[in-house]
Design a protein around this motif. Structure first.
Motif, PDB file in Angstrom:
ATOM      1  N   ARG A 199      -4.872 -14.258   5.516  1.00  0.00           N
ATOM      2  CA  ARG A 199      -5.472 -13.080   6.141  1.00  0.00           C
ATOM      3  C   ARG A 199      -4.331 -12.290   6.758  1.00  0.00           C
ATOM      4  NH1 ARG A 199      -9.563 -15.132   9.015  1.00  0.00           N
ATOM      5  NH2 ARG A 199     -10.955 -14.583   7.342  1.00  0.00           N
ATOM      6  N   VAL A 200      -4.272 -11.012   6.467  1.00  0.00           N
ATOM      7  CA  VAL A 200      -3.230 -10.150   7.036  1.00  0.00           C
ATOM      8  C   VAL A 200      -3.618  -9.818   8.465  1.00  0.00           C
ATOM      9  CG1 VAL A 200      -2.058  -7.925   6.847  1.00  0.00           C
ATOM     10  CG2 VAL A 200      -2.650  -9.198   4.772  1.00  0.00           C
ATOM     11  N   THR A 201      -2.701 -10.091   9.397  1.00  0.00           N
ATOM     12  CA  THR A 201      -2.967  -9.776  10.803  1.00  0.00           C
ATOM     13  C   THR A 201      -2.174  -8.572  11.290  1.00  0.00           C
ATOM     14  OG1 THR A 201      -1.294 -11.371  11.536  1.00  0.00           O
ATOM     15  CG2 THR A 201      -3.583 -12.150  11.370  1.00  0.00           C
ATOM     16  N   GLU A 202      -1.100  -8.237  10.555  1.00  0.00           N
ATOM     17  CA  GLU A 202      -0.309  -7.065  10.943  1.00  0.00           C
ATOM     18  C   GLU A 202       0.497  -6.581   9.745  1.00  0.00           C
ATOM     19  OE1 GLU A 202       2.972  -5.638  14.273  1.00  0.00           O
ATOM     20  OE2 GLU A 202       2.352  -7.720  14.206  1.00  0.00           O
ATOM     21  N   TYR A 203       0.607  -5.267   9.651  1.00  0.00           N
ATOM     22  CA  TYR A 203       1.447  -4.632   8.641  1.00  0.00           C
ATOM     23  C   TYR A 203       2.267  -3.578   9.357  1.00  0.00           C
ATOM     24  CZ  TYR A 203       2.872  -1.890   4.572  1.00  0.00           C
ATOM     25  OH  TYR A 203       3.621  -1.224   3.622  1.00  0.00           O
ATOM     26  N   ASP A 204       3.580  -3.761   9.379  1.00  0.00           N
ATOM     27  CA  ASP A 204       4.470  -2.844  10.097  1.00  0.00           C
ATOM     28  C   ASP A 204       5.528  -2.339   9.123  1.00  0.00           C
ATOM     29  OD1 ASP A 204       6.087  -1.442  11.837  1.00  0.00           O
ATOM     30  OD2 ASP A 204       6.766  -3.205  12.937  1.00  0.00           O
ATOM     31  N   ASN A 205       5.483  -1.041   8.843  1.00  0.00           N
ATOM     32  CA  ASN A 205       6.460  -0.473   7.906  1.00  0.00           C
ATOM     33  C   ASN A 205       7.716   0.036   8.616  1.00  0.00           C
ATOM     34  OD1 ASN A 205       5.360   1.784   9.061  1.00  0.00           O
ATOM     35  ND2 ASN A 205       4.861   2.804   7.150  1.00  0.00           N
ATOM     36  N   GLY A 206       7.932  -0.398   9.829  1.00  0.00           N
ATOM     37  CA  GLY A 206       9.183  -0.128  10.544  1.00  0.00           C
ATOM     38  C   GLY A 206       9.534   1.340  10.623  1.00  0.00           C
ATOM     39  N   ALA A 207      10.727   1.649  10.173  1.00  0.00           N
ATOM     40  CA  ALA A 207      11.243   3.014  10.263  1.00  0.00           C
ATOM     41  C   ALA A 207      10.698   3.921   9.165  1.00  0.00           C
ATOM     42  CB  ALA A 207      12.764   2.994  10.203  1.00  0.00           C
ATOM     43  N   GLY A 208       9.929   3.370   8.248  1.00  0.00           N
ATOM     44  CA  GLY A 208       9.370   4.181   7.170  1.00  0.00           C
ATOM     45  C   GLY A 208      10.285   4.241   5.967  1.00  0.00           C
ATOM     46  N   PRO A 209       9.952   5.106   5.029  1.00  0.00           N
ATOM     47  CA  PRO A 209      10.697   5.167   3.773  1.00  0.00           C
ATOM     48  C   PRO A 209      12.085   5.795   3.929  1.00  0.00           C
ATOM     49  CG  PRO A 209       9.044   6.893   3.825  1.00  0.00           C
ATOM     50  CD  PRO A 209       8.835   6.056   5.055  1.00  0.00           C
ATOM     51  N   VAL A 210      13.004   5.296   3.110  1.00  0.00           N
ATOM     52  CA  VAL A 210      14.371   5.816   3.083  1.00  0.00           C
ATOM     53  C   VAL A 210      14.655   6.302   1.666  1.00  0.00           C
ATOM     54  CG1 VAL A 210      16.812   5.243   3.347  1.00  0.00           C
ATOM     55  CG2 VAL A 210      15.110   4.197   4.872  1.00  0.00           C
ATOM     56  N   PRO A 211      14.972   7.577   1.495  1.00  0.00           N
ATOM     57  CA  PRO A 211      15.261   8.081   0.147  1.00  0.00           C
ATOM     58  C   PRO A 211      16.491   7.403  -0.452  1.00  0.00           C
ATOM     59  CG  PRO A 211      15.000   9.899   1.710  1.00  0.00           C
ATOM     60  CD  PRO A 211      15.049   8.631   2.501  1.00  0.00           C
ATOM     61  N   THR A 212      16.391   7.031  -1.737  1.00  0.00           N
ATOM     62  CA  THR A 212      17.532   6.461  -2.451  1.00  0.00           C
ATOM     63  C   THR A 212      17.897   7.323  -3.650  1.00  0.00           C
ATOM     64  OG1 THR A 212      16.065   5.040  -3.746  1.00  0.00           O
ATOM     65  CG2 THR A 212      17.022   4.103  -1.734  1.00  0.00           C
ATOM     66  N   GLY A 213      17.188   8.423  -3.811  1.00  0.00           N
ATOM     67  CA  GLY A 213      17.426   9.369  -4.889  1.00  0.00           C
ATOM     68  C   GLY A 213      16.387  10.471  -4.774  1.00  0.00           C
ATOM     69  N   ASP A 214      16.401  11.404  -5.707  1.00  0.00           N
ATOM     70  CA  ASP A 214      15.436  12.503  -5.653  1.00  0.00           C
ATOM     71  C   ASP A 214      14.004  12.028  -5.832  1.00  0.00           C
ATOM     72  OD1 ASP A 214      17.406  14.353  -5.197  1.00  0.00           O
ATOM     73  OD2 ASP A 214      17.579  14.965  -7.297  1.00  0.00           O
ATOM     74  N   PHE A 215      13.814  10.968  -6.596  1.00  0.00           N
ATOM     75  CA  PHE A 215      12.464  10.516  -6.925  1.00  0.00           C
ATOM     76  C   PHE A 215      12.236   9.055  -6.563  1.00  0.00           C
ATOM     77  CE2 PHE A 215      13.606  13.953  -9.837  1.00  0.00           C
ATOM     78  CZ  PHE A 215      12.607  14.858  -9.529  1.00  0.00           C
TER      79      PHE A 215
END
Length: 137
Positions: A73-89
């Motif tokens: 059972r998932v009790t927490e989902y934390d995506n931290g600082a969020g997405p980091v671009p590694t290229g245009d797409f």
């Protein structure tokens, strides 16, 4: 006077590129929020629909994978600082997912390194790294 049409043409191209980037950014935000919500509810089967269709077809979820996901059972989902671009797409995101084993009631946290790719043809972000590995210690 000749420069004004040239300047207007350049500005128009930049404006259109900015609109495309804004649309792509908005789609990323929507996709990541929906994916996070799906995982927070522990719906791994629905979360699989976020995986790139070609990758999903090549590596479908098997019965053992589904059984493993049903044991937590998932009790927490934390995506931290969020997405980091590694290229245009492409973007990467690291999420911490806290899980409770429904049989032992023991809790642990796994780190999920996500890679997302934007498909210009479908105007859609796809998860290319697969679902989280919940077997890691």
């Amino acid at each position: 006077m000749r420069r004004i049409p040239s300047i207007l043409a350049v500005l128009s191209v930049l404006l259109l590129a900015g609109c495309a980037t804004k649309t792509r950014s908005d789609a990323l935000t929507t996709t990541l929020n929906a994916y996070g919500s799906t995982l927070r509810w522990g719906d791994f089967q629905s979360a699989a629909q976020f995986i790139d269709p070609a990758l999903r077809a090549a590596h479908p979820l098997n019965a053992l994978d589904l059984a493993r996901y049903q044991q937590v059972r998932v009790t927490e989902y934390d995506n931290g600082a969020g997405p980091v671009p590694t290229g245009d797409f492409d973007v990467q995101q690291t999420a911490q997912i806290s899980l409770v084993n429904i049989h032992t009631q023991s809790e642990r946290t796994v780190v999920d390194h996500q890679t997302w790719h934007y498909d210009e043809k479908t105007k859609h972000w796809w998860l290319t790294s697969g679902l989280p590995d919940i077997t890691q210690d």
